[in-house]
Design a protein around this motif. Structure first.
Motif, PDB file in Angstrom:
ATOM      1  N   ARG A  43      32.823  57.593  58.436  1.00  0.00           N
ATOM      2  CA  ARG A  43      32.574  58.792  57.563  1.00  0.00           C
ATOM      3  C   ARG A  43      31.457  59.429  57.159  1.00  0.00           C
ATOM      4  N   SER A  44      30.589  58.769  57.740  1.00  0.00           N
ATOM      5  CA  SER A  44      29.013  59.150  57.495  1.00  0.00           C
ATOM      6  C   SER A  44      28.721  60.824  58.028  1.00  0.00           C
ATOM      7  N   ASP A 129      28.048  53.187  57.226  1.00  0.00           N
ATOM      8  CA  ASP A 129      28.521  54.741  56.478  1.00  0.00           C
ATOM      9  C   ASP A 129      27.389  54.658  55.306  1.00  0.00           C
ATOM     10  N   TRP A 132      23.886  55.846  56.135  1.00  0.00           N
ATOM     11  CA  TRP A 132      23.674  57.257  56.579  1.00  0.00           C
ATOM     12  C   TRP A 132      24.256  58.323  55.682  1.00  0.00           C
ATOM     13  N   SER A 133      25.072  57.782  54.637  1.00  0.00           N
ATOM     14  CA  SER A 133      25.510  58.849  53.731  1.00  0.00           C
ATOM     15  C   SER A 133      24.404  58.973  52.546  1.00  0.00           C
TER      16      SER A 133
END
Length: 133
Positions: A43-44, A129, A132-133
Motif C-alpha cells: 500500500r506504499s 510499506d 516507502w510511505s
C-alpha cells in the motif's frame, strides 16, 4: 542490450540487474517490453501495477528520489525455466533515519528476449510499506 530474441531468459534478467547496478537505466529500460507490467505489492506510494516502460521508469525515478540514490538491489540467485526467471534479491536503501534491508523474490516472464511481466514477493511487506510511505 538490444532485444534479439536470442538471449536466454536468465541472461536477460541478469543483464537487467547489471544495468540497474551500473545506473544505466536506459539499458535497463531497453530490456523491458513496451507493454511490460510490474506488480509491486503493498500500500506504499510505489505499490500497484505499473504498466508500460514509462510507468516502470517512473518507479525507478521514485525509488532514486525517495532514497537519495541509495536504493540498491543485489541479485543473490536466479532460477530459470524456458519463459520464467525467479530472482532472489536483497534490497537496501536509506531514507533519512529509515533503513531498508529486505529479501525479495521476483518472478519474471521473459518472451523474445524482453521482460514482459514482473511480480514481486516481499519477506516483510509491512516493513517495506513503512519504508516507502
Amino acid at each position: 542490450m538490444a532485444p534479439t530474441g536470442m538471449d536466454a531468459p536468465e541472461d536477460v534478467v541478469r543483464q537487467w540487474y547489471q544495468a540497474r547496478a551500473r545506473g544505466d537505466f536506459d539499458e535497463a529500460v531497453e530490456a523491458l517490453a513496451t507493454g511490460v507490467v510490474w506488480h509491486i505489492p503493498g500500500r506504499s506510494p510505489i505499490a500497484g501495477d505499473h504498466r508500460g516502460r514509462a510507468a516502470v521508469t517512473a518507479t525507478f525515478q521514485t525509488q532514486r528520489e525517495r532514497t537519495g540514490g541509495t536504493f540498491h538491489s543485489e541479485l543473490l540467485d536466479l532460477v530459470s525455466s524456458p519463459d520464467t526467471v525467479v530472482a532472489i534479491v536483497r534490497n537496501t536503501a536509506r531514507r533519512g533515519e529509515r533503513m531498508l534491508d529486505s529479501r525479495q523474490v521476483l518472478q519474471f516472464r521473459v518472451e523474445q528476449g524482453q521482460i514482459r511481466e514482473i511480480w514481486i514477493y516481499v519477506d516483510d511487506l509491512y516493513a517495506v510499506d513503512a519504508f516507502w510511505s
